[in-house]
Design a protein around this motif. Structure first.
Motif, PDB file in Angstrom:
ATOM      1  N   PHE A 175      36.880  40.306   1.094  1.00 31.88           N
ATOM      2  CA  PHE A 175      37.678  39.590   0.097  1.00 31.88           C
ATOM      3  C   PHE A 175      37.400  38.090   0.183  1.00 31.88           C
ATOM      4  CE2 PHE A 175      40.435  39.989   3.874  1.00 31.88           C
ATOM      5  CZ  PHE A 175      40.882  38.687   4.062  1.00 31.88           C
ATOM      6  N   ARG A 176      37.683  37.420  -0.922  1.00 28.03           N
ATOM      7  CA  ARG A 176      37.644  35.958  -0.942  1.00 28.03           C
ATOM      8  C   ARG A 176      39.073  35.453  -0.981  1.00 28.03           C
ATOM      9  NH1 ARG A 176      33.231  33.096  -1.273  1.00 28.03           N
ATOM     10  NH2 ARG A 176      31.292  34.141  -1.799  1.00 28.03           N
ATOM     11  N   TRP A 177      39.321  34.375  -0.270  1.00 30.70           N
ATOM     12  CA  TRP A 177      40.669  33.816  -0.276  1.00 30.70           C
ATOM     13  C   TRP A 177      40.599  32.307  -0.135  1.00 30.70           C
ATOM     14  CZ3 TRP A 177      44.118  33.380   4.532  1.00 30.70           C
ATOM     15  CH2 TRP A 177      43.360  33.192   5.689  1.00 30.70           C
ATOM     16  N   ASP A 178      41.780  31.724  -0.261  1.00 28.45           N
ATOM     17  CA  ASP A 178      41.886  30.292  -0.061  1.00 28.45           C
ATOM     18  C   ASP A 178      41.189  29.498  -1.159  1.00 28.45           C
ATOM     19  OD1 ASP A 178      42.947  28.229   1.294  1.00 28.45           O
ATOM     20  OD2 ASP A 178      41.447  28.120   2.867  1.00 28.45           O
ATOM     21  N   TYR A 179      41.309  29.961  -2.409  1.00 24.05           N
ATOM     22  CA  TYR A 179      40.730  29.205  -3.522  1.00 24.05           C
ATOM     23  C   TYR A 179      41.850  28.528  -4.304  1.00 24.05           C
ATOM     24  CZ  TYR A 179      41.631  33.940  -5.309  1.00 24.05           C
ATOM     25  OH  TYR A 179      42.183  35.159  -5.578  1.00 24.05           O
ATOM     26  N   PRO A 180      41.516  27.456  -5.051  1.00 24.68           N
ATOM     27  CA  PRO A 180      42.554  26.680  -5.739  1.00 24.68           C
ATOM     28  C   PRO A 180      43.247  27.495  -6.835  1.00 24.68           C
ATOM     29  CG  PRO A 180      40.491  25.452  -5.610  1.00 24.68           C
ATOM     30  CD  PRO A 180      40.190  26.846  -5.185  1.00 24.68           C
ATOM     31  N   ASP A 181      44.495  27.161  -7.070  1.00 28.44           N
ATOM     32  CA  ASP A 181      45.255  27.815  -8.141  1.00 28.44           C
ATOM     33  C   ASP A 181      44.520  27.665  -9.462  1.00 28.44           C
ATOM     34  OD1 ASP A 181      47.281  28.783  -6.643  1.00 28.44           O
ATOM     35  OD2 ASP A 181      48.632  27.077  -6.986  1.00 28.44           O
TER      36      ASP A 181
END
Lengths: 151, 138
Positions: A77-83
Motif C-alpha cells: 500500500f501507499r500511505w502518507d500522501y497529502p489530502d
C-alpha cells in the motif's frame, strides 16, 4: 534506490495465511499498527489509519491506498500522501509485505520506500517515533563538514 | 541557512529532491565530490587518476552530479574543470538529514510492528485446533 528504502524481516511460527490476515484485516491492523483502522484490502482499496498521540490525546488520520493484494504472498500500500492527492511515487511512502514459507514458519519481509521524495519530514505527520539507527549519520556529518568548509 | 540568489535563469530545471538524493547516495559519487572539494576544482582526468575507476565512469558520475546541480563545469582550454556548488551540497545534506531521520524512525517502528504481527499470528496459529503448537525456531 536501496538507500531510499528500509527493509526489515521476521520469522513467524505461523502459516502464511494467518500472517496475511493479521496484516490485512482492519480489526487486526488496529492491534499492531494504528489505534484504529479502516481498509478494504483489495487492489485499489482505500483506507485510513488513526493514530492517537498519548501525550496530547490528539488524533491523527492517515490515508492509504492498496497497491497489491495477493493472498497469502504479497500485500502493498501507499500511505502518507497529502489530502486531495492521488498516491503516487514522489508524494507517498510505499509499504510492501512479502510472505515466504520457511518450513512450518513464514518469513515476513517489509520494505518501505520513498523517503527522499517526501517534502515534509515523515514524523510531522505520523506519530510514535524514537530515534534509532544511525546509518546515514556518518555521510551526513561528512557532507555537513564539506559545506562548512566551503562557506 | 543563507540562500544564494533565487532561481537564476541559468538553471532551467531545478533538480528534484530525489535526484539530489540519488546523486549523493552512491559512495563512488560521494568520493568524486570529496576529491573535487579537497582540491577546489578537478578535471575528469585528474579524478580518474586518483580513483579506481575509468575516466568514462568518472564522466558518468560527474554528469549525474551536474544534473543534480551539485557540481558546475567550466571549460578551460581543452579541459573541463569541475567545482562543487556549496549551496546545493547544503540542500543535499538537508534532504539526506530529513530522509535519514525519517528512515531511522520508520525502521524502529517497523521493528516494533513486525514483533506485534508475530505475536498476533503465533497466538492465532497456536489456538487453531488443526495444528499442533509450533515450536520455537532457532
Amino acid at each position: 534506490m536501496t538507500a531510499n528504502a528500509i527493509e526489515k524481516d521476521i520469522l513467524i511460527s505461523a502459516p502464511a495465511e494467518t500472517v496475511y490476515r493479521v496484516i490485512t484485516e482492519p480489526a487486526q491492523i488496529a492491534r499492531w499498527f494504528a489505534d484504529a483502522a479502516d481498509l478494504d484490502p483489495v487492489p485499489g482499496g482505500q483506507g485510513s489509519l488513526a493514530f492517537e498521540d498519548r501525550a496530547t490525546s490528539q488524533r491523527m488520520t492517515v490515508k492509504l491506498t492498496v497497491q497489491a493484494a495477493e493472498p497469502p504472498h504479497r500485500f502493498a500500500f501507499r500511505w502518507d500522501y497529502p489530502d486531495g492527492e492521488q498516491p503516487r511515487e514522489g508524494n507517498s511512502l510505499l509499504v510492501e509485505f512479502t510472505l515466504t514459507a520457511e518450513g512450518d514458519s513464514t518469513r515476513l519481509r517489509v520494505t518501505e520506500s520513498g523517503f527522499a521524495a517526501l517534502n515534509k519530514p515523515h514524523e510531522e505527520r505520523v506519530g510514535y517515533y524514537e530515534a534509532h539507527g544511525k546509518g546515514w549519520d556518518a555521510h551526513l556529518a561528512s557532507l555537513q563538514d564539506y559545506v562548512a568548509g566551503q562557506s | 541557512m543563507s540562500q544564494g540568489s533565487p532561481e537564476a535563469g541559468d538553471r532551467d530545471l531545478p533538480p528534484r529532491e530525489d535526484e539530489l538524493w540519488e546523486a549523493v547516495a552512491d559512495p563512488s559519487r560521494r568520493k568524486v565530490l570529496d576529491l573535487i572539494l579537497a582540491r577546489g576544482q578537478a578535471t575528469p582526468t585528474t579524478l580518474a587518476a586518483e580513483l579506481p575507476v575509468t575516466r568514462q565512469a568518472v564522466a558518468k558520475h560527474l554528469a549525474v552530479l551536474a544534473r543534480a546541480g551539485l557540481v558546475e563545469a567550466r571549460r578551460d582550454g581543452r579541459e573541463v574543470r569541475y567545482t562543487v556548488r556549496a549551496e546545493r551540497l547544503d540542500e543535499a545534506a538537508q534532504v539526506m538529514a530529513r530522509a535519514a531521520q525519517a528512515m531511522a524512525e520508520a525502521a524502529a517502528r517497523w521493528d516494533r510492528r513486525l514483533h506485534a504481527i508475530k505475536r498476533l499470528a503465533e497466538q492465532q496459529a497456536s489456538t487453531t485446533p488443526a495444528q499442533p503448537p509450533p515450536g520455537q525456531q532457532g
